[in-house]
Design a protein around this motif. Structure first.
Motif, mmCIF file in Angstrom:
data_model
loop_
_atom_site.group_PDB
_atom_site.id
_atom_site.type_symbol
_atom_site.label_atom_id
_atom_site.label_comp_id
_atom_site.label_asym_id
_atom_site.label_seq_id
_atom_site.Cartn_x
_atom_site.Cartn_y
_atom_site.Cartn_z
ATOM 1 N N ILE A 15 0.850 -1.186 0.000
ATOM 2 C CA ILE A 15 0.000 0.000 0.000
ATOM 3 C C ILE A 15 0.887 1.238 0.000
ATOM 4 N N ARG A 16 0.644 2.144 -0.946
ATOM 5 C CA ARG A 16 1.384 3.399 -1.009
ATOM 6 C C ARG A 16 0.514 4.521 -0.472
ATOM 7 N N ASN A 17 1.016 5.265 0.564
ATOM 8 C CA ASN A 17 0.307 6.470 0.985
ATOM 9 C C ASN A 17 1.123 7.686 0.571
ATOM 10 N N SER A 18 0.754 8.869 1.064
ATOM 11 C CA SER A 18 1.393 10.095 0.589
ATOM 12 C C SER A 18 2.850 10.215 1.018
ATOM 13 N N ILE A 44 7.763 -0.665 6.904
ATOM 14 C CA ILE A 44 7.526 0.706 6.454
ATOM 15 C C ILE A 44 8.810 1.250 5.842
ATOM 16 N N LYS A 45 8.719 1.707 4.585
ATOM 17 C CA LYS A 45 9.891 2.264 3.905
ATOM 18 C C LYS A 45 9.470 3.419 3.001
ATOM 19 N N ASN A 46 10.454 4.238 2.637
ATOM 20 C CA ASN A 46 10.161 5.324 1.703
ATOM 21 C C ASN A 46 9.986 4.797 0.285
ATOM 22 N N HIS A 47 10.791 3.821 -0.071
ATOM 23 C CA HIS A 47 10.729 3.219 -1.398
ATOM 24 C C HIS A 47 10.891 1.713 -1.256
ATOM 25 N N VAL A 48 10.295 0.975 -2.164
ATOM 26 C CA VAL A 48 10.328 -0.480 -2.090
ATOM 27 C C VAL A 48 11.114 -1.057 -3.268
ATOM 28 N N THR A 49 11.982 -2.000 -2.973
ATOM 29 C CA THR A 49 12.671 -2.779 -4.008
ATOM 30 C C THR A 49 12.242 -4.235 -3.865
ATOM 31 N N ALA A 61 -0.521 -8.999 -3.126
ATOM 32 C CA ALA A 61 -1.444 -8.021 -3.692
ATOM 33 C C ALA A 61 -0.707 -6.691 -3.823
ATOM 34 N N THR A 62 -0.693 -6.138 -5.025
ATOM 35 C CA THR A 62 0.079 -4.921 -5.280
ATOM 36 C C THR A 62 -0.690 -4.002 -6.219
ATOM 37 N N PRO A 63 -0.482 -2.691 -6.121
ATOM 38 C CA PRO A 63 -1.069 -1.796 -7.118
ATOM 39 C C PRO A 63 -0.522 -2.114 -8.509
ATOM 40 N N GLY A 64 -1.297 -1.786 -9.533
ATOM 41 C CA GLY A 64 -0.808 -1.922 -10.900
ATOM 42 C C GLY A 64 -1.514 -3.003 -11.696
ATOM 43 N N ILE A 65 -1.159 -3.038 -12.971
ATOM 44 C CA ILE A 65 -1.668 -4.054 -13.886
ATOM 45 C C ILE A 65 -0.717 -5.242 -13.837
ATOM 46 N N ILE A 66 -1.260 -6.416 -13.575
ATOM 47 C CA ILE A 66 -0.431 -7.619 -13.500
ATOM 48 C C ILE A 66 -0.720 -8.468 -14.721
ATOM 49 N N ASN A 67 0.214 -8.511 -15.618
ATOM 50 C CA ASN A 67 0.032 -9.211 -16.889
ATOM 51 C C ASN A 67 1.185 -10.182 -17.098
ATOM 52 N N ASP A 68 0.886 -11.484 -17.064
ATOM 53 C CA ASP A 68 1.904 -12.526 -17.218
ATOM 54 C C ASP A 68 3.031 -12.369 -16.205
ATOM 55 N N GLY A 69 2.682 -12.018 -14.980
ATOM 56 C CA GLY A 69 3.678 -11.937 -13.911
ATOM 57 C C GLY A 69 4.392 -10.609 -13.819
ATOM 58 N N ILE A 70 4.231 -9.730 -14.815
ATOM 59 C CA ILE A 70 4.903 -8.426 -14.810
ATOM 60 C C ILE A 70 3.964 -7.394 -14.204
ATOM 61 N N VAL A 71 4.490 -6.591 -13.279
ATOM 62 C CA VAL A 71 3.701 -5.573 -12.599
ATOM 63 C C VAL A 71 3.984 -4.219 -13.223
ATOM 64 N N ASP A 72 2.930 -3.590 -13.739
ATOM 65 C CA ASP A 72 3.039 -2.253 -14.314
ATOM 66 C C ASP A 72 2.269 -1.305 -13.411
ATOM 67 N N VAL A 73 2.989 -0.501 -12.608
ATOM 68 C CA VAL A 73 2.328 0.422 -11.673
ATOM 69 C C VAL A 73 2.232 1.825 -12.257
ATOM 70 N N LEU A 113 4.142 4.716 -10.470
ATOM 71 C CA LEU A 113 3.701 5.179 -9.161
ATOM 72 C C LEU A 113 4.917 5.292 -8.253
ATOM 73 N N SER A 114 5.141 6.473 -7.700
ATOM 74 C CA SER A 114 6.344 6.768 -6.935
ATOM 75 C C SER A 114 6.544 5.793 -5.780
ATOM 76 N N GLY A 115 7.762 5.276 -5.677
ATOM 77 C CA GLY A 115 8.125 4.415 -4.557
ATOM 78 C C GLY A 115 7.816 2.954 -4.742
#
Length: 465
Positions: free
Chosen positions: A227-230, A253-258, A282-294, A297-299
């Motif tokens: 979950i990304r907040n402000s 909790i982190k500023n950016h996620v790897t 569960a992640t934001p973005g379009i999940i197509n064939d295992g690839i996540v396209d967010v 979205l920052s961070g």
């Protein structure tokens, strides 16, 4: 002992010695113990713990606001990654050397009387050495301004708006200025009142949702929700046993996620729990064939084939799902009255997402594009990113989004997660476009994460069965 394990132990011991011998800044008070290092500044308490199996735990707490600013745990893999996390922690600690300022926004009809009151409050705060900053704004600009403040104070003439504003600003403290304080400009008593109101004490509590009766046989399932907040990225994790009970429940909790941050959580959990069969993310973005396209979205992790990366690293079955799709499945599972549900997540300053349940089944569609409202050419007065910063703009966006759900899915229930939502205003706008009888029931939720956990758990069971 295998060489890899041998090297991990050596690297972990070297890293621990490095931390214990580290030359911390003079403004940090450091206490070194056998398996922990405690770091204090004027407004933070931090701890580094070294556990068995080369596990490290980092935590930074803001002692002024009583909030966690940074938390993670990881198993030692390589020195470079460990040093990066250590340096990131130090950067967070350094920001808490000076007292965090509490920003307070006063509001009245035109902003003039509260403007004078704010000036007097700032003078008093300076005399009393209180790190409060007071500013004032007219009521008609309150919502669009409130995002950058911790506490909202309402003058007596607009105090009747308190309930509505608290609903529109669920993550803010909204208080009425007592009439006797306002009439006499009694700044000292108002500051006393504010000091009794801690931000952390007013955070809304919510119960962890339950799974109800799920009778499918399954092994242990680890669910992760991004979950990304402000300000930061939160990676929640929850481990369910074979009887649907929660064994572990936590958050990083982190500023950016790897991707390494997610690996750290899974590595730790699989070390502690050796019977995990499925990992569901569960992640934001379009999940197509295992690839996540967010969509940049920052961070967040973007363009990574998570399924492939996890498949190479872990023996467990890997399940990926969109966060709002997971929330739709989770919400549907927590009730028995509706078979067709649309869930809309409209965060501030980012694109909305939708999840649809049709005849008790999740609608995903080709390329998992169902619910990706960002691609709709909506006729808006301003850009989406400008509109979703104000109540008026949010209503304009949601009218389009809810109407889109109605004419395509025709749900019995629309569930909206948005901090600025005014339900009455939304309903009044909707009936300008379609008969009132055609409007579905609309409800608001403040938190998406619990529904995401349940939904990703259920989707994991379905895919594996």
């Amino acid at each position: 002992m295998e060489m890899d394990e041998f090297l991990k132990e050596i690297n972990a011991d070297i890293f621990w010695k490095y931390i214990k011998a580290y030359d911390f800044n003079e403004n940090m008070q450091v206490k070194v113990e056998d398996k922990s290092v405690i770091i204090k500044t004027a407004y933070s308490h931090s701890q580094i713990n070294y556990h068995n199996m080369q596990l490290f735990e980092f935590k930074v707490s803001n002692t002024y606001l009583h909030t966690d600013e940074f938390y993670l745990h990881f198993q030692m893999k390589n020195m470079k990654h460990a040093l990066e996390l250590f340096n990131e922690m130090l950067e967070i600690i350094q920001t808490l050397v000076n007292r965090p300022q509490v920003k307070i926004l006063l509001s009245c009809s035109g902003g003039l009387t509260t403007g004078f009151f704010a000036m007097k409050l700032n003078e008093c705060a300076k005399l009393l050495d209180k790190d409060f900053k007071f500013e004032a704004v007219a009521f008609n600009k309150l919502i669009e301004t409130a995002e950058n403040y911790d506490i909202i104070l309402l003058a007596p003439q607009i105090s009747y708006q308190h309930a509505s504003l608290q609903e529109q600003l669920p993550n803010k403290i909204v208080l009425k200025i007592p009439t006797q304080f306002f009439a006499k400009y009694d700044v000292s008593k108002l500051i006393d009142l504010i000091e009794k109101v801690q931000v952390a004490e007013y955070k809304k509590e919510h119960e962890v949702l339950t799974l109800g009766e799920i009778t499918c046989k399954h092994g242990e399932i680890l669910t992760l929700v991004l979950i990304r907040n402000s300000l930061r990225v939160h990676i929640g994790y929850r481990l369910f046993d074979r009887n649907n009970k929660v064994l572990e429940d936590g958050e990083i909790i982190k500023n950016h996620v790897t991707i390494e941050d997610i690996f750290d959580i899974v590595d730790t959990m699989t070390l502690k729990h050796t019977h995990i069969d499925i990992i569901s993310i569960a992640t934001p973005g379009i999940i197509n064939d295992g690839i996540v396209d967010v969509m940049k979205l920052s961070g967040m992790i973007d363009g990574t084939n998570l399924k492939k990366a996890f498949g190479k690293r872990y023996r467990q079955k890997i399940i990926l799902c969109n966060d709002v799709n997971a929330a739709a499945v989770g919400y549907h599972a927590c009730q028995n009255n509706y078979h067709n549900i649309s869930v809309i997540f409209q965060p501030v300053s980012t694109n909305a997402g939708m999840g649809h349940i049709v005849n008790d089944q999740l609608l995903v569609g080709s390329h998992s594009l169902s619910g990706e409202v960002q691609f709709m050419p909506l006729k808006l007065s301003k850009s989406r990113f400008e509109l979703n910063k104000t109540v008026k703009g949010t209503i304009e966006l949601l009218v389009h989004e809810v109407l889109l759900c109605i004419v395509t899915i025709a749900p019995e229930l629309v569930v909206i997660c948005n901090s600025l939502l005014d339900l009455d205003k939304l309903k009044n706008e909707l009936i300008k476009y379609l008969p009132k009888d055609y409007c579905p029931k609309i409800v608001r939720i403040d938190y998406l994460q619990d529904y995401c956990f349940i939904g990703s758990f259920i989707l994991a069971i379905r895919e594996c069965n």
